[in-house]
Design a protein around this motif. Structure first.
Motif, PDB file in Angstrom:
ATOM      1  N   TYR A 194      23.060  85.931  22.270  1.00 43.31           N
ATOM      2  CA  TYR A 194      24.257  85.270  21.763  1.00 43.31           C
ATOM      3  C   TYR A 194      25.287  86.387  21.682  1.00 43.31           C
ATOM      4  CZ  TYR A 194      21.552  81.240  20.565  1.00 43.31           C
ATOM      5  OH  TYR A 194      21.012  80.073  20.793  1.00 43.31           O
ATOM      6  N   TYR A 254      24.956  68.837  14.636  1.00 44.00           N
ATOM      7  CA  TYR A 254      23.406  69.216  14.493  1.00 44.00           C
ATOM      8  C   TYR A 254      23.653  70.869  14.544  1.00 44.00           C
ATOM      9  CZ  TYR A 254      25.023  68.802  19.217  1.00 44.00           C
ATOM     10  OH  TYR A 254      26.074  69.110  20.487  1.00 44.00           O
ATOM     11  N   PHE A 302      26.887  76.260  14.197  1.00 45.01           N
ATOM     12  CA  PHE A 302      28.106  77.053  14.544  1.00 45.01           C
ATOM     13  C   PHE A 302      29.291  76.167  14.412  1.00 45.01           C
ATOM     14  CE2 PHE A 302      25.756  80.226  17.981  1.00 45.01           C
ATOM     15  CZ  PHE A 302      25.101  80.706  16.986  1.00 45.01           C
ATOM     16  N   TYR A 348      27.343  81.311  24.262  1.00 42.61           N
ATOM     17  CA  TYR A 348      28.549  81.460  23.531  1.00 42.61           C
ATOM     18  C   TYR A 348      29.058  80.097  22.998  1.00 42.61           C
ATOM     19  CZ  TYR A 348      29.329  84.693  27.473  1.00 42.61           C
ATOM     20  OH  TYR A 348      29.060  85.829  28.502  1.00 42.61           O
ATOM     21  N   ALA A 380      30.650  76.747  27.017  1.00 47.56           N
ATOM     22  CA  ALA A 380      31.243  75.399  27.003  1.00 47.56           C
ATOM     23  C   ALA A 380      32.006  75.206  28.547  1.00 47.56           C
ATOM     24  CB  ALA A 380      32.442  75.357  26.222  1.00 47.56           C
ATOM     25  N   ARG A 391      32.361  66.898  29.784  1.00 48.68           N
ATOM     26  CA  ARG A 391      30.612  67.623  29.603  1.00 48.68           C
ATOM     27  C   ARG A 391      29.938  66.974  30.778  1.00 48.68           C
ATOM     28  NH1 ARG A 391      29.266  71.106  25.954  1.00 48.68           N
ATOM     29  NH2 ARG A 391      26.981  71.394  25.727  1.00 48.68           N
ATOM     30  N   ARG A 420      12.191  77.873  20.465  1.00 49.99           N
ATOM     31  CA  ARG A 420      12.256  76.969  19.368  1.00 49.99           C
ATOM     32  C   ARG A 420      10.902  76.268  19.015  1.00 49.99           C
ATOM     33  NH1 ARG A 420      16.620  76.053  22.901  1.00 49.99           N
ATOM     34  NH2 ARG A 420      18.807  75.546  22.073  1.00 49.99           N
TER      35      ARG A 420
HETATM   36  N1  SAM Z   1      28.770  76.109  22.901  1.00 48.84           N
HETATM   37  C1  SAM Z   1      28.405  75.605  23.926  1.00 48.84           C
HETATM   38  C2  SAM Z   1      27.948  74.396  24.303  1.00 48.84           C
HETATM   39  O1  SAM Z   1      27.674  73.605  23.055  1.00 48.84           O
HETATM   40  O2  SAM Z   1      27.627  73.833  25.176  1.00 48.84           O
HETATM   41  C3  SAM Z   1      27.173  76.664  24.446  1.00 48.84           C
HETATM   42  C4  SAM Z   1      26.104  77.059  23.521  1.00 48.84           C
HETATM   43  S1  SAM Z   1      25.242  76.098  22.268  1.00 48.84           S
HETATM   44  C5  SAM Z   1      24.752  77.454  21.013  1.00 48.84           C
HETATM   45  C6  SAM Z   1      23.792  76.179  23.259  1.00 48.84           C
HETATM   46  C7  SAM Z   1      22.967  74.723  22.939  1.00 48.84           C
HETATM   47  O3  SAM Z   1      22.267  74.839  21.825  1.00 48.84           O
HETATM   48  C8  SAM Z   1      23.613  73.461  22.691  1.00 48.84           C
HETATM   49  O4  SAM Z   1      23.986  73.013  23.957  1.00 48.84           O
HETATM   50  C9  SAM Z   1      22.472  72.512  21.964  1.00 48.84           C
HETATM   51  O5  SAM Z   1      21.833  71.899  22.912  1.00 48.84           O
HETATM   52  C10 SAM Z   1      21.701  73.683  21.449  1.00 48.84           C
HETATM   53  N2  SAM Z   1      21.709  73.216  20.073  1.00 48.84           N
HETATM   54  C11 SAM Z   1      22.647  73.154  18.933  1.00 48.84           C
HETATM   55  N3  SAM Z   1      22.047  73.094  17.909  1.00 48.84           N
HETATM   56  C12 SAM Z   1      20.908  73.055  17.736  1.00 48.84           C
HETATM   57  C13 SAM Z   1      19.951  73.023  16.990  1.00 48.84           C
HETATM   58  N4  SAM Z   1      19.953  72.767  15.603  1.00 48.84           N
HETATM   59  N5  SAM Z   1      18.292  73.045  17.238  1.00 48.84           N
HETATM   60  C14 SAM Z   1      18.188  73.286  18.571  1.00 48.84           C
HETATM   61  N6  SAM Z   1      19.236  73.494  19.581  1.00 48.84           N
HETATM   62  C15 SAM Z   1      20.349  73.562  19.190  1.00 48.84           C
END
Ligand code: SAM
Ligand code: SF4
Length: 496
Positions: free
Chosen positions: A91, A102, A105, A141, A178, A223, A321
Motif C-alpha cells: 500500500y 465499504y 479509505f 493506491y 483508480a 470504471r 482476506r
Molecule cells: N482505489 C483503487 C480502487 O478503488 O480501484 C484501488 C485500491 S482499492 C484499495 C483496492 C480494492 O480493495 C478495491 O477495488 C476493493 O475491491 C477492495 N476493498 C475495498 N474495501 C474492502 C473491504 N472492506 N474488504 C475487502 N476488500 C475491499
C-alpha cells in the motif's frame, strides 16, 4: 486527461444474466445429466457460457456439488500442475477522494490515519519485502487528484530501483489504482507495469450507485471500460473481479464472465487474472462490517470452482482476506496465485518489523501486544480492511510445500521475455505452462530456499525439487539440473 463515457454502451447484458439465473433456478429436472455434460465440456478446456455457469452455481444435489469441485480441481491440475505463484501487496497511499461505503479509505472516514509513503518510507517497505524473498509486488493506491499517473509511475520506478543485499530485487510490479485515461496508462506502461488490476466491485448498477456516493469512482462506465483503456495503452495483462458481499454473488460471477468475454472480443485477449475479494470488516465502513450479501464459505468455494471451469487459462488470485484453512481449499479447486504475509496500509511492513524487534527485547510477559502487532494489522486505524491469514511468508511456503505438495513460484519470466497478453494465452493453451512456468518455478524456488528460507522449509523444499526433477522428461531434467547448479553457485535470475 479524462475521456468522456457518455457515448459508451454498457456491455454487461443484465437481462441475460437475470434470465440465466432464473432459468437455472426453475429447471430442476434432469439437472444432473446436464451438469455432467457441462462438466465434460469444461474439462475439455472449452469454458462455460453464462447459462452453463448459472446451472453449476445453482446445482443443489450433493453429488453434483462434489462433481463440480472435483472437476475444477482436475482441470486446475491439468493446466497448472502443482505450481502456485506468490506475491505481496504494498500500500502506497490511503488518501482517497471517493466515497465507497465499504472501504476504510473512503473520504469521510475521519477515524482513518491518512498516510502517503515518502520515497524513503517506500524504499524501507520494499527492502523489508525483498528480505522476505518477495519478487512480485502489487502496488495499491487510493485515488487522489494530487497523486496522478506521473506520481504513480515514480513510485513504480522507486520500487524497481530499490534492491537490498546481493539478491533482493523486485522483478514484477503490478498496480491496483483508480482507472486512468489511455494517455495516463501509457505512462505506467512506459514504467514497466506488469498487470493493471481494477475491480468493478459490483456489476449491478443500482447497487453500484448506492455504494459509490461521491468522487470519480461513482461513474460506473468509466470504471467498466478501465481495462479496455489499459489495453489500448499497450498494457497486455489486466486483472478484473467483483467485490463479493455487495450484491447477489451469482449475478456478480456471471457479469464477470460477461466482462471477460467482452474484453476478449474487443481487445483480442481476455483478463490475465481474476480476483474475488470478499468484503472484510473495515474501520468506519458499516457496509463492510455487515455485508448486504454475505456468502458462506461453501458458496464461495463453488464460485471459485466455477470460475476455474469457465476461464481455464486465467490466473485466479486469492488474497490474505481469507483464513488459512479456507485458502487451502480454494487453492485446490482453482486458485493459482496467492498473496502472503500482507499488510493493508501504507507503512505496514515497517511497523510489523519494528514491533517484532521490540518483541525480541521485551520480557516474555509483555510480548503479547507486540505479537499481535507484528502478526496482524499493526495500526487498525490506518488499514483498509482486516486480513484473515496472518502467517509469515516462510510459514506459508512451508505449509504449502510440506503439507500440500505445492511448488511455490516467484517467476516473472513471461512478462520479461515479452510473453504477455495473447502471446501468453496462446502459450498456455498449447501446454506452455508445463514447458516454461513449471521449470521457472523450480528455479525461483531454489533461489528462495538458498537466500531466505528457514532450515525446516529448506529441507522440505530441497526434497520437493528432487521429486519434481525426477518427474521431468530426460532432456528437460538435464537442462534444469545445470541451471539449478548455476544458482547454487551464486548466479540469480535465470529463466527459460
Ligand atoms: N482505489 C483503487 C480502487 O478503488 O480501484 C484501488 C485500491 S482499492 C484499495 C483496492 C480494492 O480493495 C478495491 O477495488 C476493493 O475491491 C477492495 N476493498 C475495498 N474495501 C474492502 C473491504 N472492506 N474488504 C475487502 N476488500 C475491499
Ligand atoms: Fe478509495 Fe478505492 Fe477505497 Fe474506494 S475502494 S474508498 S476508491 S481506496
Amino acid at each position: 486527461m479524462r475521456n468522456t463515457t457518455r457515448h459508451l454502451p454498457d456491455f454487461i447484458d443484465h437481462n441475460r444474466i437475470e434470465s440465466a439465473l432464473a432459468g437455472a433456478r426453475s429447471s430442476r429436472k434432469d439437472d444432473s445429466l446436464r451438469i455432467r455434460d457441462i462438466l465434460e465440456k469444461a474439462e475439455a478446456k472449452a469454458g462455460l457460457s453464462m447459462e452453463e455457469a448459472a446451472c453449476l452455481l445453482r446445482a443443489e444435489a450433493p453429488d453434483d456439488a462434489q462433481a463440480i469441485l472435483e472437476t475444477a480441481s482436475r482441470l486446475k491440475k491439468a493446466i497448472y500442475g502443482n505450481r502456485l505463484v506468490l506475491f505481496a501487496p504494498l500500500y502506497i497511499t490511503n488518501e482517497c477522494c471517493n466515497r465507497c461505503l465499504y472501504c476504510g479509505f473512503q473520504d469521510t472516514n475521519t477515524k482513518l490515519e491518512r498516510r502517503t509513503l515518502t520515497d524513503d518510507e517506500l524504499r524501507e517497505e520494499v527492502r523489508i519485502l525483498e528480505a522476505q524473498g518477495q519478487k512480485r509486488l502489487l502496488l495499491v493506491y487510493g485515488e487522489h487528484p494530487t497523486l496522478g499517473a506521473e506520481w504513480i509511475a515514480r513510485t513504480m520506478r522507486t520500487v524497481y530501483e530499490t534492491s537490498s543485499g546481493d539478491y533482493g530485487q523486485i522483478r514484477r510490479v503490478n498496480v491496483n489504482c483508480a482507472p486512468l485515461s489511455v494517455e495516463d496508462f501509457r505512462i505506467l506502461k512506459a514504467e514497466g507495469i506488469g498487470t493493471y488490476q481494477c475491480f468493478q466491485e459490483t456489476y449491478h448498477r443500482p447497487t453500484y450507485a448506492a455504494m459509490h456516493l461521491r468522487g470519480p469512482k461513482s461513474d460506473y462506465l468509466w470504471r467498466l471500460y478501465a481495462l479496455h483503456r489499459a489495453m489500448e495503452a499497450g498494457i497486455d495483462d489486466v486483472g478484473m473481479g467483483p467485490l463479493f458481499g455487495l450484491h447477489d454473488p451469482d449475478y456478480e460471477l456471471l457479469a464477470t464472465l460477461n466482462h471477460a468475454a467482452q474484453l476478449e472480443k474487443d481487445c483480442g485477449v481476455g483478463p490475465h487474472t481474476v480476483s474475488f475479494p470478499r468484503l472484510e470488516p473495515a474501520l468506519g465502513a458499516d457496509v463492510a462490517n455487515r455485508p448486504p450479501h454475505a456468502l458462506t464459505d461453501e458458496h464461495f468455494t463453488r464460485i471459485v470452482a466455477v470460475l476455474r471451469l469457465a476461464l481455464p487459462y486465467t490466473g485466479l488470485i486469492l488474497s490474505t482476506r481469507e483464513s488459512a484453512p479456507l485458502r487451502t481449499r480454494l487453492i485446490e479447486v482453482g486458485v493459482s496465485q496467492i498473496s502472503a504475509a500482507s499488510r493493508t496500509y501504507p507503512g505496514g511492513y515497517a511497523d510489523a518489523q519494528r514491533a517484532a524487534s521490540q518483541n525480541r527485547n521485551r520480557p516474555a510477559c509483555d510480548s503479547h501486544a507486540a505479537d499481535h502487532l507484528s502478526s496482524n494489522s499493526g495500526r487498525p486505524q490506518a488499514q483498509q480492511f482486516a486480513t484473515g491469514d496472518h502467517r509469515s511468508l516462510d510459514e506459508v511456503v512451508h505449509d504449502i510445500v510440506a503439507n500440500h505438495g505445492y511448488l511455490p513460484s516467484w517467476c516473472t519470466a513471461c512478462y520479461r521475455a515479452g510473453r504477455t497478453g495473447d502471446h501468453f494465452m496462446d502459450l498456455a493453451k498449447t501446454g506452455g505452462i508445463q514447458k516454461f512456468c513449471h521449470p521457472n518455478s523450480l528455479l525461483t524456488f531454489q533461489e528462495y530456499l538458498l537466500d531466505y528460507a528457514s532450515p525446516q522449509t529448506r529441507t522440505e523444499g530441497e526434497q520437493l525439487i528432487k521429486r519434481e526433477l525426477e518427474a521431468q522428461p530426460e532432456s528437460r531434467r538435464q537442462k534444469l539440473q545445470s541451471l539449478l547448479a548455476r544458482i547454487r553457485n551464486g548466479e540469480r535470475d535465470l529463466y527459460i
